[in-house]
Scaffold this motif. Structure first.
Motif, PDB file in Angstrom:
ATOM      1  N   ASN A 132      26.978  56.163  14.620  1.00 16.22           N
ATOM      2  CA  ASN A 132      26.606  55.731  13.019  1.00 16.22           C
ATOM      3  C   ASN A 132      25.230  54.819  13.218  1.00 16.22           C
ATOM      4  OD1 ASN A 132      28.757  57.072  11.866  1.00 16.22           O
ATOM      5  ND2 ASN A 132      30.076  55.306  12.194  1.00 16.22           N
ATOM      6  N   TYR A 133      24.992  54.041  14.276  1.00  9.54           N
ATOM      7  CA  TYR A 133      23.912  53.170  14.613  1.00  9.54           C
ATOM      8  C   TYR A 133      22.725  54.223  14.645  1.00  9.54           C
ATOM      9  CZ  TYR A 133      20.946  49.834  16.889  1.00  9.54           C
ATOM     10  OH  TYR A 133      19.713  49.043  17.004  1.00  9.54           O
ATOM     11  N   GLU A 189      22.648  44.150   7.929  1.00  8.05           N
ATOM     12  CA  GLU A 189      23.941  43.567   8.259  1.00  8.05           C
ATOM     13  C   GLU A 189      24.997  44.053   9.036  1.00  8.05           C
ATOM     14  OE1 GLU A 189      26.741  40.174   6.313  1.00  8.05           O
ATOM     15  OE2 GLU A 189      25.013  40.887   5.224  1.00  8.05           O
ATOM     16  N   ARG A 190      25.258  44.998   8.481  1.00  7.81           N
ATOM     17  CA  ARG A 190      26.214  46.201   9.204  1.00  7.81           C
ATOM     18  C   ARG A 190      26.163  46.769  10.456  1.00  7.81           C
ATOM     19  NH1 ARG A 190      27.343  52.377   6.732  1.00  7.81           N
ATOM     20  NH2 ARG A 190      28.717  53.004   8.179  1.00  7.81           N
ATOM     21  N   PHE A 191      24.917  46.947  10.954  1.00  7.27           N
ATOM     22  CA  PHE A 191      24.642  47.499  12.123  1.00  7.27           C
ATOM     23  C   PHE A 191      23.899  46.469  13.099  1.00  7.27           C
ATOM     24  CE2 PHE A 191      24.460  51.237   9.485  1.00  7.27           C
ATOM     25  CZ  PHE A 191      25.309  52.172  10.194  1.00  7.27           C
ATOM     26  N   ALA A 192      23.613  45.200  12.630  1.00  9.81           N
ATOM     27  CA  ALA A 192      22.965  44.325  13.768  1.00  9.81           C
ATOM     28  C   ALA A 192      23.578  44.101  15.026  1.00  9.81           C
ATOM     29  CB  ALA A 192      22.679  42.984  12.879  1.00  9.81           C
ATOM     30  N   ALA A 193      24.980  44.091  15.026  1.00  5.67           N
ATOM     31  CA  ALA A 193      25.780  43.789  16.080  1.00  5.67           C
ATOM     32  C   ALA A 193      26.293  44.913  17.045  1.00  5.67           C
ATOM     33  CB  ALA A 193      27.069  42.944  15.599  1.00  5.67           C
ATOM     34  N   LEU A 249      27.732  45.145  20.927  1.00 11.04           N
ATOM     35  CA  LEU A 249      29.077  45.865  21.428  1.00 11.04           C
ATOM     36  C   LEU A 249      28.874  46.946  22.221  1.00 11.04           C
ATOM     37  CD1 LEU A 249      30.361  45.864  17.754  1.00 11.04           C
ATOM     38  CD2 LEU A 249      31.214  44.147  19.304  1.00 11.04           C
ATOM     39  N   ILE A 250      27.967  47.788  21.909  1.00 11.78           N
ATOM     40  CA  ILE A 250      27.908  48.805  23.099  1.00 11.78           C
ATOM     41  C   ILE A 250      27.606  48.547  24.527  1.00 11.78           C
ATOM     42  CG2 ILE A 250      26.576  51.026  23.560  1.00 11.78           C
ATOM     43  CD1 ILE A 250      28.492  51.208  20.831  1.00 11.78           C
TER      44      ILE A 250
END
Length: 355
Positions: free
Chosen positions: A102-103, A117-121, A125-126
């Protein structure tokens, strides 16, 4: 008579495989001299998925591989055993693959601000999950090498061997890496993933014990990688187009192999990305590239490494991906690469005799 000798006495290497194990061999982790670590991981793949299924595809196809090697007598008696495919690593991969996919799609759309904001983190995590995978591989390699086993790895994508290479570095102060690959894998990161499959060579070179990285068959790379390969004196790259040109102009593969081997130090780790081969041999690999080697070219090169007196200190085979259900071609080719590499690894260590 030892348990291993009893097993050998009761096994028919010419018969139909009756063991549901790698190459149909009757050995376990106690009686095998070589341990294969399967790593079903493909979190950062950037083109086609499927490499997480590689270890299982090779396992299934391996039982059709004949065990006889005409230049290594009784090679099968060494004992090769693949550990169970780890479900926890596969679950970790599947979970984070969804996040990564998705990223990557968001990046390909130009990173729209409304979804920042949805993808910044996601990269964090990966990267954290990749560290967990690398540590698991390292601990497995450390455990079995401490038992006196030869250890190899079966991926998964090309990010998977870093833990094994780290373990090799702890017992080898100076060694080289021979990389068979279509890609340079020298990106500092790719798609903001530090442990990307496109960064394995760059990450490995962080280990000071690696005195040389010899890349062979490279034919798909970015400008930054080309500059790094040219300016870093620890890297020597034999590009596919140059190898082909030399062949067209009459230089024998034997001579080219001699030039490659001459660049390697005494101890050598071998990493084989299956996409280093001609895509007709691995059509379902994640990032196929036109060009590449015939299978016997690569195996001839590795044999020349062993014949030179150099010692293989570990190896991996990565990026094998099965096709649609019932298509075992990629697994079939991968199984043959794995068996031959295992035997040449053992021959270089003096555990098998190579003619």
């Amino acid at each position: 008579m030892s348990l291993k000798h009893q097993i050998i006495e009761n096994f028919d290497p010419n018969g139909v495989s009756t063991h549901d194990s790698l190459f149909g061999l009757p050995f376990d982790e106690d009686t095998a001299e070589m341990i294969i670590i399967p790593v079903p991981w493909e979190v950062t793949v950037s083109y086609s998925p499927g490499t997480a299924d590689g270890p299982e595809a090779i396992l299934n196809a391996s039982m059709q591989v004949d065990l006889y090697q005409d230049d290594i007598r009784d090679a099968w008696k060494l004992g090769i055993h693949m550990l169970p495919i780890p479900s926890a690593i596969r679950e970790l991969s599947d979970k984070h693959r969804i996040l990564a996919a998705n990223y990557i799609h968001w990046l390909e759309k130009g990173s729209p601000e409304e979804d920042l904001e949805r993808f910044a983190a996601v990269p964090g995590l990966i990267n954290k999950a990749s560290v967990e995978m690398n540590e698991w591989v390292y601990e497995q390699a450390k455990k079995y090498s401490a038992m006196g086993k030869m250890v190899a790895l079966l991926g998964g994508d090309h990010s998977t061997p870093l833990g094994l290479i780290k373990n090799v570095a702890e017992s080898n102060e100076n060694f080289g890496i021979l990389q068979i690959d279509a890609h340079a894998d020298l990106r500092v990161s790719y798609e903001n993933f530090e442990f990307s499959h496109a960064s394995i060579a760059y990450n490995a070179l962080k280990l000071p014990q690696i005195s040389k990285m010899v890349q062979v068959g490279i034919r798909d790379y970015c400008e930054a990688e080309a500059i790094m390969a040219k300016e870093n004196n620890r890297i020597t790259t034999f590009y596919d187009k140059d190898i082909k040109r030399d062949g067209y102009e009459g230089k024998a593969w034997k001579i080219i192999c001699d030039e490659i081997v001459a660049q390697l130090p005494q101890d050598v780790y071998v990493t084989i990305d299956i996409d280093g081969l001609d895509p007709k041999l691995c059509p379902n690999t994640g990032t196929p590239v036109a060009g590449g080697f015939e299978l016997e070219q690569v195996l001839y090169l590795i044999k020349e490494v062993v014949k030179s007196g150099r010692k293989i200190v570990g190896f991996d085979l990565v990026e094998v991906a099965p096709g649609v259900e019932g298509d075992e071609w990629d697994g079939n080719v991968g199984a043959r690469v794995l068996y031959r590499m295992a035997n040449l690894y053992a021959a270089s260590q003096g555990r098998l005799n190579l003619k």
